[in-house]
Design a protein around this motif. Structure first.
Motif, PDB file in Angstrom:
ATOM      1  N   HIS A 196       0.655  -1.335   0.096  1.00 50.22           N
ATOM      2  CA  HIS A 196      -0.022  -0.086   0.116  1.00 50.22           C
ATOM      3  C   HIS A 196       1.043   1.291  -0.142  1.00 50.22           C
ATOM      4  O   HIS A 196       1.948   1.375   0.777  1.00 50.22           O
ATOM      5  N   GLU A 198       0.542   4.062   1.252  1.00 44.94           N
ATOM      6  CA  GLU A 198       0.689   4.833   2.609  1.00 44.94           C
ATOM      7  C   GLU A 198       1.488   4.013   3.549  1.00 44.94           C
ATOM      8  O   GLU A 198       2.179   4.709   4.442  1.00 44.94           O
ATOM      9  N   ASP A 199       1.812   2.709   3.217  1.00 45.22           N
ATOM     10  CA  ASP A 199       2.655   2.145   4.150  1.00 45.22           C
ATOM     11  C   ASP A 199       4.042   1.828   3.719  1.00 45.22           C
ATOM     12  O   ASP A 199       4.840   1.259   4.461  1.00 45.22           O
ATOM     13  N   ARG A 200       4.398   2.061   2.484  1.00 47.66           N
ATOM     14  CA  ARG A 200       5.357   1.759   1.805  1.00 47.66           C
ATOM     15  C   ARG A 200       6.617   2.382   2.520  1.00 47.66           C
ATOM     16  O   ARG A 200       7.744   1.582   2.897  1.00 47.66           O
ATOM     17  N   ARG A 202       7.111   3.640   5.534  1.00 47.45           N
ATOM     18  CA  ARG A 202       7.411   3.011   6.920  1.00 47.45           C
ATOM     19  C   ARG A 202       7.914   1.516   6.888  1.00 47.45           C
ATOM     20  O   ARG A 202       8.642   1.315   7.781  1.00 47.45           O
ATOM     21  N   VAL A 203       7.151   0.573   6.255  1.00 47.29           N
ATOM     22  CA  VAL A 203       7.645  -0.647   6.032  1.00 47.29           C
ATOM     23  C   VAL A 203       9.202  -0.828   5.496  1.00 47.29           C
ATOM     24  O   VAL A 203       9.731  -1.624   6.031  1.00 47.29           O
ATOM     25  N   GLU A 219       3.549  -4.646  10.308  1.00 51.51           N
ATOM     26  CA  GLU A 219       2.191  -4.811   9.802  1.00 51.51           C
ATOM     27  C   GLU A 219       1.977  -3.775   8.746  1.00 51.51           C
ATOM     28  O   GLU A 219       2.153  -2.521   8.862  1.00 51.51           O
ATOM     29  N   TYR A 220       1.514  -4.189   7.593  1.00 53.61           N
ATOM     30  CA  TYR A 220       1.168  -3.465   6.445  1.00 53.61           C
ATOM     31  C   TYR A 220       0.078  -3.968   5.585  1.00 53.61           C
ATOM     32  O   TYR A 220      -0.575  -4.929   6.082  1.00 53.61           O
ATOM     33  N   ARG A 221      -0.412  -3.330   4.561  1.00 50.87           N
ATOM     34  CA  ARG A 221      -1.453  -3.691   3.521  1.00 50.87           C
ATOM     35  C   ARG A 221      -0.850  -4.182   2.273  1.00 50.87           C
ATOM     36  O   ARG A 221      -0.123  -3.536   1.811  1.00 50.87           O
ATOM     37  N   TYR A 229      -7.363  -4.224  -0.351  1.00 50.45           N
ATOM     38  CA  TYR A 229      -6.239  -4.515   0.359  1.00 50.45           C
ATOM     39  C   TYR A 229      -6.343  -5.232   1.760  1.00 50.45           C
ATOM     40  O   TYR A 229      -7.325  -5.135   2.387  1.00 50.45           O
ATOM     41  N   TRP A 231      -4.774  -6.435   5.386  1.00 47.05           N
ATOM     42  CA  TRP A 231      -3.577  -6.264   6.353  1.00 47.05           C
ATOM     43  C   TRP A 231      -2.799  -7.829   6.539  1.00 47.05           C
ATOM     44  O   TRP A 231      -3.425  -8.504   6.786  1.00 47.05           O
ATOM     45  N   LYS A 260      -7.360  -5.473  12.614  1.00 38.70           N
ATOM     46  CA  LYS A 260      -7.285  -4.100  12.341  1.00 38.70           C
ATOM     47  C   LYS A 260      -8.642  -3.469  12.337  1.00 38.70           C
ATOM     48  O   LYS A 260      -8.841  -2.067  12.605  1.00 38.70           O
TER      49      LYS A 260
END
Length: 800
Positions: A196, A198-200, A202-203, A219-221, A229, A231, A260
């Motif tokens: 996802h 929005e998660d890229r 951070r992950v 934890e990501y999507r 998507y 989780w 989630k």
């Protein structure tokens, strides 16, 4: 000890078979053997025995070696198969080895037989071990495949190549999780493309940091094939090569979409609760009562069976228990309700808001906890931080967690009922006054019937007595009767429902008259001040009753200032809007004439303020007050549609505020009526109805003495009979209203049915509005004098 061998020999020659066996035995083996020479015997022997090897002649007349080899191979048993033949050529031996024979030995060279057998036995054992290992591997592989296929977690291995990671293996159940096959997921770049946006960032930061250590969890999507998507919780361990460099991350993907969603729902619910909590108009706070719960459990362990009894014996434990409660949060409504400057101010001050007098109430709260109640309410008296008293309804709610009360977040909501309590007190006082008023009205009625003959008789006695001593006694009798009538009038004024004769009144004149009276009669140590505007509005009122109100209040003020002081009589025009009307209990929006009678005297103690308007309640010494003054004032003010309020403080004086509905339009104040002469009748017939004998006799005597013809009825039934017989000749019906049935109203209705134009005068010792249509011509309030009765009768007869 000789080793044992089980040999199956396929041979048509028994001697050759025995020769082979002897050769093996010479090598130190104990041989258990059987010879067969046809296919059926071979098959039977294979089924029933456990053989270590098969030795077979190649060339037999009826059964060939190749056929025997095929039978052994088809049986599925892995047995060393060695041809022992005397005529087997090189090319035949090679072909036999190709189709499955393990070796061949010529009968002429049997010394090779035992080494060949031993070698093939070893090879057979190796083959058996290999097959067992392969089967074990197959079973393990099948179990692993089954586990991966049905596991909720996806197994994944990623190759670490510097900053890049590439999926090398992923279990097939990834398709159930994300809709993509394992091959698609293993495609270079798939993981990064599916992450996802929005998660890229951070992950990737977590992965880069995690690959430098023993592992990581994130934890990501990831995008599903259908575009949605899911989780994922990605937990990995990093595997390093011999040089200690990270080369592989092995881990599992677990779907946490529902978790989630639940966390998001819980977060939204907490935000919603926080919003409702903070913006609720109900004053609310959260308490942690876990220490209180532990205290109660300790008491149970020590053998306490009943908490109320324990707290009765140990009242100090209530304060101890309250100290175990920790306030977690308060809302803005609670801050406002308690006049606190901030939440923190209130949270630190809450324990001190409840005095020791409220401990019994808290004891009941503790008893409710003890008995297992999780929802209950109680009333309590506390105080705001600015000292103002506060009456509260407190509602306690203990939520549940895992089926048990959760004392860690107890919800306490309070409702301010201070104003409601005041209104209830006023309502109860009004009910009490109404009940006493009804009782007093009944008593006053009887007293008026007793005083009426005295009031009528004394003027007659004065006319017929000439002895000065006796005239003084008659005057004393009349004075006492008038004094009793005055007291009864106060009782009747207090009684609900009284209506005096009302007309437009300019109260400025009343103030001037009262001012003159008090200046002349009150002690010189009392200073009289008045503030009355010239343009004071008129009121629709009974001036005599208003005079009585002012006089009673001024006398009370005088008695409250035995050592002198200031008496202020103040009046003004006042317009009340809806907002300002609420400051005067019972007032409505409109125009009023406001009176204020203030003194600087001793004041009224707070414990007496709720009772000062009660009939017969007085703080004066015995013999110095009847207790009817203020109750009479209240009755008159209410009868005029007004309201009254009092403020007082011990040692600081008292102020009474009266609001009377104003007449803003101009009105003429009627001139006083001349009452000097008593008119005489001209033989008019008057039907007098009264159940009181003394009243009947004196009314009859007065009527006859002044030229009228009275007819007397002792009750309603006789009155109706007389009116039925003589109604055309009866000019006026003079009837008491409060007789036993048929009462006065029934007499009036019967008379009007016979003669609708009959003139009626009602009399009663309990004056009230007579609900008759049309209204009676006049109303006489007992006790009355003969002159008043005669003047009223004359006025009624003169009406057209």
């Amino acid at each position: 000890m000789a080793k044992s061998l089980h040999i199956l020999i396929v041979e048509d020659s028994a001697s050759d078979a025995a020769l082979v066996v002897r050769q093996i035995e010479r090598a130190g083996y104990e041989v258990c053997w059987e010879r067969v020479d046809n296919a059926a015997a071979l098959q039977a022997a294979l089924q029933k025995g456990r053989w270590d090897a098969v030795l077979c002649d190649y060339a037999m007349p009826d059964f060939g070696g190749a056929e025997a080899l095929a039978i052994v191979r088809d049986s599925g048993r892995d047995l060393p198969f060695i041809f022992v033949s005397g005529t087997m050529g090189e090319d035949v031996a090679v072909e036999a080895m190709r189709v499955g024979a393990h070796d061949y030995v010529m009968k002429g060279n049997l010394k090779r037989l035992v080494p060949a057998i031993e070698r093939e036995l070893r090879e057979a054992e190796v083959r058996r071990d290999r097959r067992e290992a392969e089967e074990e591997l197959r079973v393990t592989h099948e179990a692993l495949r089954h586990l991966l296929a049905h596991s909720p977690a996806v197994i994944c291995s990623q190759r670490i190549d510097g900053p890049d990671m590439r999926i090398e293996f992923v279990s097939d159940n990834v398709q159930r999780l994300l809709g993509f096959s394992a091959a698609e997921v293993a495609r270079r770049g798939w993981w990064l493309d599916s992450l996802h946006p929005e998660d890229r960032a951070r992950v990737l930061a977590v992965v880069r940091e995690g690959t430098r250590g023993p592992g990581y969890s994130a934890e990501y999507r990831l995008r599903h094939r259908d575009g949605t998507y899911r989780w994922i919780k990605d937990s990995n361990r990093v595997v390093c090569d011999a040089a200690g460099q990270p080369r592989e991350a092995v881990g599992v993907w677990t779907e946490i979409t529902e978790r989630k969603a639940a966390e998001e729902s819980l977060r939204a619910e907490r935000q919603r609760f926080a919003h409702l909590f903070e913006n609720s108009p109900v004053a609310t706070w959260l308490e942690d009562c876990t220490a209180l719960e532990a205290w109660m459990q300790q008491l149970r362990a020590e053998g306490v069976m009943e908490l109320r009894a324990f707290l009765t014996q140990h009242p100090e434990q209530v304060q101890h228990a309250l100290g175990l409660i920790r306030v977690l949060d308060v809302n803005q409504a609670a801050v406002t309700q308690n006049a606190a400057s901030s939440k923190q101010h209130l949270m630190t001050s809450l324990p001190g808001l409840f005095p020791s007098s409220s401990h019994p109430v808290f004891g009941e709260e503790l008893a409710a906890f003890w008995s297992g109640k999780t929802r209950f309410e109680f009333e309590i008296r506390s105080a705001r931080l600015d000292g103002a008293p506060l009456d509260l309804i407190v509602r306690v709610d203990v939520p549940e967690k895992d089926g048990r009360p959760d004392f860690s977040r107890v919800i306490v909501a309070t409702t301010d009922i201070t104003e409601r309590k005041k209104i209830e007190a006023q309502f109860l006082r009004a009910q009490r006054l109404e009940s006493i008023g009804q009782l007093a009205g009944g008593i006053a009625h009887d007293l008026n019937n007793i005083l009426a003959p005295i009031m009528m008789l004394t003027p007659m006695l004065r006319e017929s007595i000439h002895d000065p001593h006796m005239l003084a006694l008659v005057q004393m009798l009349e004075t006492s009767a008038k004094r009793g009538a005055s007291i009864v009038k106060q009782v009747l004024t207090f009684s609900r429902g009284i209506e005096g004769r009302k007309a437009p009144v300019q109260t400025r004149a009343l103030f001037n008259e009262i001012q003159s009276i008090v200046r002349e009669t009150f002690p010189r140590t009392i200073t009289i001040q008045t503030r009355v505007p010239a343009d004071l509005w008129l009121v629709q009122a009974d001036s005599t009753q208003l005079h009585q109100v002012l006089m009673n209040l001024c006398v009370n003020a005088r008695d409250a200032m035995p050592n002198g002081g200031v008496l202020l009589l103040d009046a003004q025009n006042l317009r009340l809007d809806a907002e300002s009307a609420r400051t005067f209990p019972g007032a409505k929006e409109g125009c009023y004439v406001a009176w204020r009678i203030s003194d600087t005297g001793q004041g009224i103690p707070q414990e007496h303020l709720d009772h000062i308007f009660d009939p017969f309640f007085t703080t004066k010494e015995v013999g110095k007050g009847t207790g009817l003054g203020l109750s009479t004032v209240l009755g008159i003010v209410r009868d005029h549609g007004g309201v009254i309020d009092v403020t007082s403080e011990a040692g600081q004086g008292t102020r009474f505020t009266l609001l009377l509905p104003a007449l803003q339009q101009s009105a003429q104040v009627p001139p006083p009526t001349d009452t000097t002469s008593v008119p005489r009748g001209h033989g008019e017939r008057v039907l007098v109805v009264d159940d009181e004998e003394s009243v009947r006799q004196l009314v009859q005597l007065a009527l006859e003495h002044h030229g009228y013809q009275p007819m007397i009825a002792t009750d309603g039934k006789k009155a109706i009979n007389l009116y039925t017989e003589y109604g055309e000749n009866i000019r006026v019906l003079l009837t008491d209203m409060d007789m036993p049935p048929p009462h006065g109203q029934a007499v009036i209705q019967a008379a009007r049915k016979l003669h609708p134009e009959v003139k009626i005068i009602c009399m009663s010792g309990h004056p009230r509005a007579v609900q008759l249509e049309p209204s009676p011509a006049a109303f006489l309030e007992k006790p009355f004098t003969a002159s008043r009765m005669l003047r009223t009768l004359h006025q009624v007869l003169a009406q057209k």
